[in-house]
Design a protein around this motif. Structure first.
Motif, PDB file in Angstrom:
ATOM      1  N   ALA A 151     -40.678  14.006   2.881  1.00 57.08           N
ATOM      2  CA  ALA A 151     -41.261  14.899   3.942  1.00 57.08           C
ATOM      3  C   ALA A 151     -41.235  14.124   5.267  1.00 57.08           C
ATOM      4  O   ALA A 151     -40.830  14.875   6.340  1.00 57.08           O
ATOM      5  N   GLN A 152     -41.534  12.966   5.424  1.00 62.42           N
ATOM      6  CA  GLN A 152     -41.452  12.159   6.759  1.00 62.42           C
ATOM      7  C   GLN A 152     -40.042  12.270   7.152  1.00 62.42           C
ATOM      8  O   GLN A 152     -39.615  12.444   8.266  1.00 62.42           O
ATOM      9  N   GLY A 153     -38.951  11.886   6.281  1.00 58.81           N
ATOM     10  CA  GLY A 153     -37.345  12.068   6.734  1.00 58.81           C
ATOM     11  C   GLY A 153     -37.239  13.477   7.400  1.00 58.81           C
ATOM     12  O   GLY A 153     -36.361  13.435   8.290  1.00 58.81           O
ATOM     13  N   PHE A 154     -37.708  14.717   6.854  1.00 55.06           N
ATOM     14  CA  PHE A 154     -37.300  15.921   7.091  1.00 55.06           C
ATOM     15  C   PHE A 154     -37.879  15.983   8.746  1.00 55.06           C
ATOM     16  O   PHE A 154     -37.323  16.330   9.602  1.00 55.06           O
ATOM     17  N   ALA A 155     -39.214  15.632   8.774  1.00 54.66           N
ATOM     18  CA  ALA A 155     -40.028  15.617  10.115  1.00 54.66           C
ATOM     19  C   ALA A 155     -39.318  14.881  11.029  1.00 54.66           C
ATOM     20  O   ALA A 155     -39.078  15.307  12.393  1.00 54.66           O
ATOM     21  N   ARG A 156     -38.962  13.470  10.730  1.00 55.57           N
ATOM     22  CA  ARG A 156     -38.224  12.552  11.649  1.00 55.57           C
ATOM     23  C   ARG A 156     -36.922  13.196  12.221  1.00 55.57           C
ATOM     24  O   ARG A 156     -36.797  13.136  13.326  1.00 55.57           O
TER      25      ARG A 156
ATOM     26  N   SER B  86     -48.559  18.540   9.272  1.00 52.96           N
ATOM     27  CA  SER B  86     -49.517  18.522   7.959  1.00 52.96           C
ATOM     28  C   SER B  86     -48.773  18.091   6.658  1.00 52.96           C
ATOM     29  O   SER B  86     -49.172  17.940   5.658  1.00 52.96           O
ATOM     30  N   LEU B  87     -47.379  17.830   6.961  1.00 49.73           N
ATOM     31  CA  LEU B  87     -46.855  17.247   5.782  1.00 49.73           C
ATOM     32  C   LEU B  87     -47.274  15.795   5.514  1.00 49.73           C
ATOM     33  O   LEU B  87     -47.655  14.892   6.229  1.00 49.73           O
ATOM     34  N   PRO B  88     -47.248  15.284   4.089  1.00 48.04           N
ATOM     35  CA  PRO B  88     -47.745  14.133   3.694  1.00 48.04           C
ATOM     36  C   PRO B  88     -47.162  12.857   4.483  1.00 48.04           C
ATOM     37  O   PRO B  88     -45.911  12.788   4.190  1.00 48.04           O
ATOM     38  N   LEU B  89     -47.982  11.979   4.790  1.00 48.97           N
ATOM     39  CA  LEU B  89     -47.382  10.833   5.094  1.00 48.97           C
ATOM     40  C   LEU B  89     -46.677   9.550   3.969  1.00 48.97           C
ATOM     41  O   LEU B  89     -45.899   9.060   4.279  1.00 48.97           O
ATOM     42  N   SER B  90     -47.317  10.041   2.895  1.00 44.92           N
ATOM     43  CA  SER B  90     -46.891   9.186   1.928  1.00 44.92           C
ATOM     44  C   SER B  90     -45.678   9.907   1.029  1.00 44.92           C
ATOM     45  O   SER B  90     -45.214   9.242   0.247  1.00 44.92           O
ATOM     46  N   LYS B  91     -45.131  11.046   1.509  1.00 41.67           N
ATOM     47  CA  LYS B  91     -43.945  11.447   0.620  1.00 41.67           C
ATOM     48  C   LYS B  91     -42.797  11.065   1.884  1.00 41.67           C
ATOM     49  O   LYS B  91     -42.538  11.449   2.782  1.00 41.67           O
TER      50      LYS B  91
END
Length: 144
Positions: free
Chosen positions: A66-71, A58-63
């Motif tokens: 957030a994407q770095g954390f998920a990755r 659910s983390l925003p793809l535009s952030k």
């Protein structure tokens, strides 16, 4: 729910025995990943992982952060199963990340387990015990 602190030893193949009281909850498999804020590992039962993964999705793809954390977090995760003796193997990259040697500590933290190098756990425990009253006050301020 996972509660308690348990000492274990990692064998030459990178395996250790999960405490018997936790095996049933982990019987369907588990996910091991890097810990947050500390150099330990998180162990999630599959169902708990699914809930955590939904939050990550659910983390925003535009952030970018957030994407770095998920990755980073998801790329380090490993899907594991208990063997017949109730052991799991820790993948080498996770063992290296957490600085795990032979002696480890397994800590129950409600919906997950944490795996710590014994020396790092003892350092954390000492620091936390010195600040317990202060931390308790902070928790009260957060509505706990």
């Amino acid at each position: 729910m996972f509660l308690g602190t348990f000492s274990r030893t990692i064998d030459d193949k990178g395996r250790f025995i999960i405490p018997a009281k936790f095996r049933e909850e982990l019987a369907d498999g588990l996910i091991i990943s890097i810990g947050l804020n500390e150099k330990c590992l998180f162990v999630f039962p599959r169902e708990e992982w699914k809930s955590f993964e939904e939050k990550v999705k659910s983390l925003p793809l535009s952030k970018k952060d957030a994407q770095g954390f998920a990755r980073w977090f998801l790329s380090q995760a490993s899907d594991e199963v208990l063997d017949q003796q109730g052991r799991i193997a820790i993948p080498g990259h996770l063992k290296e990340y957490a600085g795990l040697n032979k002696d480890i500590v397994i800590v129950g933290v409600s919906g997950r387990l944490e795996i710590w190098d014994r020396g790092k756990w003892e350092e954390f425990y000492h620091r936390a015990s010195q600040r317990y009253a202060e931390i308790s006050e902070d928790m009260t301020a957060m509505g706990f």
